[in-house]
Design a protein around this motif. Structure first.
Motif, PDB file in Angstrom:
ATOM      1  N   GLY A 130       0.817  -1.207   0.000  1.00  0.00           N
ATOM      2  CA  GLY A 130       0.000   0.000   0.000  1.00  0.00           C
ATOM      3  C   GLY A 130       0.852   1.258   0.000  1.00  0.00           C
ATOM      4  O   GLY A 130       1.922   1.289   0.600  1.00  0.00           O
ATOM      5  N   SER A 131       0.377   2.271  -0.692  1.00  0.00           N
ATOM      6  CA  SER A 131       0.981   3.604  -0.649  1.00  0.00           C
ATOM      7  C   SER A 131      -0.086   4.572  -0.176  1.00  0.00           C
ATOM      8  O   SER A 131      -1.228   4.519  -0.644  1.00  0.00           O
ATOM      9  N   LEU A 168      -3.190   5.743  -2.115  1.00  0.00           N
ATOM     10  CA  LEU A 168      -2.712   6.057  -3.459  1.00  0.00           C
ATOM     11  C   LEU A 168      -2.591   4.811  -4.328  1.00  0.00           C
ATOM     12  O   LEU A 168      -2.516   4.911  -5.542  1.00  0.00           O
ATOM     13  N   GLY A 169      -2.561   3.658  -3.692  1.00  0.00           N
ATOM     14  CA  GLY A 169      -2.459   2.410  -4.428  1.00  0.00           C
ATOM     15  C   GLY A 169      -2.427   1.237  -3.482  1.00  0.00           C
ATOM     16  O   GLY A 169      -1.884   1.336  -2.374  1.00  0.00           O
ATOM     17  N   SER A 202      -8.405 -11.122   0.738  1.00  0.00           N
ATOM     18  CA  SER A 202      -9.406 -10.772   1.748  1.00  0.00           C
ATOM     19  C   SER A 202      -8.983  -9.526   2.522  1.00  0.00           C
ATOM     20  O   SER A 202      -9.790  -8.621   2.763  1.00  0.00           O
ATOM     21  N   PHE A 203      -7.717  -9.473   2.901  1.00  0.00           N
ATOM     22  CA  PHE A 203      -7.202  -8.307   3.615  1.00  0.00           C
ATOM     23  C   PHE A 203      -7.317  -7.052   2.750  1.00  0.00           C
ATOM     24  O   PHE A 203      -7.776  -6.003   3.217  1.00  0.00           O
ATOM     25  N   ALA A 204      -6.911  -7.139   1.491  1.00  0.00           N
ATOM     26  CA  ALA A 204      -6.985  -5.981   0.592  1.00  0.00           C
ATOM     27  C   ALA A 204      -8.425  -5.506   0.436  1.00  0.00           C
ATOM     28  O   ALA A 204      -8.688  -4.298   0.417  1.00  0.00           O
ATOM     29  N   ARG A 255       4.211  10.682   3.011  1.00  0.00           N
ATOM     30  CA  ARG A 255       3.613   9.445   2.521  1.00  0.00           C
ATOM     31  C   ARG A 255       4.065   8.285   3.390  1.00  0.00           C
ATOM     32  O   ARG A 255       5.088   8.350   4.051  1.00  0.00           O
ATOM     33  N   SER A 256       3.288   7.234   3.333  1.00  0.00           N
ATOM     34  CA  SER A 256       3.586   6.016   4.064  1.00  0.00           C
ATOM     35  C   SER A 256       3.438   4.849   3.100  1.00  0.00           C
ATOM     36  O   SER A 256       2.683   4.923   2.132  1.00  0.00           O
TER      37      SER A 256
END
Length: 95
Positions: A6-7, A84-85, A64-66, A49-50
Motif C-alpha cells: 500500500g501507498s 494512493l495504491g 481478503s485483507f486488501a 507518505r507512508s
C-alpha cells in the motif's frame, strides 16, 4: 507467499492522530488470517507518505485483507489518510 503493498498520502495536520492510530492498526492487522509479517514505513516526501507491506501465507488471505482495506476508505479519510495504491503481488524470492 503474497504481499499487499500500500501507498498512502498523509495529511500533515493530522500526524499526531495517525501516529496514535498506528498502534491500533498494527494490533488489528496482526490478527488477520494468514498473516506472516507486516511492515509500515514513512517516506520523507512532501506531502508525507507512508508505505505498507503486509505479507500473507496465501493468496486468499491477501485478497481478503486488501478487500477489507478498500472497504475502510471512510475511516481512512477521517484520519487524514488517502490510499494512493493497493496491490497484491506474489513473492518470488527472499533473503
Amino acid at each position: 507467499m503474497f504481499v499487499v503493498i500500500g501507498s498512502w498520502e498523509l495529511d500533515p495536520e493530522r500526524r499526531e492522530m495517525q501516529r496514535q492510530l498506528l498502534d491500533v492498526i498494527v494490533a488489528g492487522v496482526s490478527q488477520a488470517p494468514g498473516i506472516v509479517k507486516g511492515y509500515w514505513a514513512e517516506d520523507i516526501t512532501d506531502p508525507p507518505r507512508s508505505h505498507t507491506f503486509i505479507v500473507f501465507a496465501d493468496r486468499a488471505s491477501a485478497e481478503s485483507f486488501a478487500a477489507d482495506v478498500r472497504a475502510n476508505l471512510e475511516n481512512q479519510a477521517k484520519a487524514g489518510v488517502t490510499n494512493l495504491g493497493l496491490d497484491i503481488a506474489e513473492i518470488s524470492a527472499t533473503t
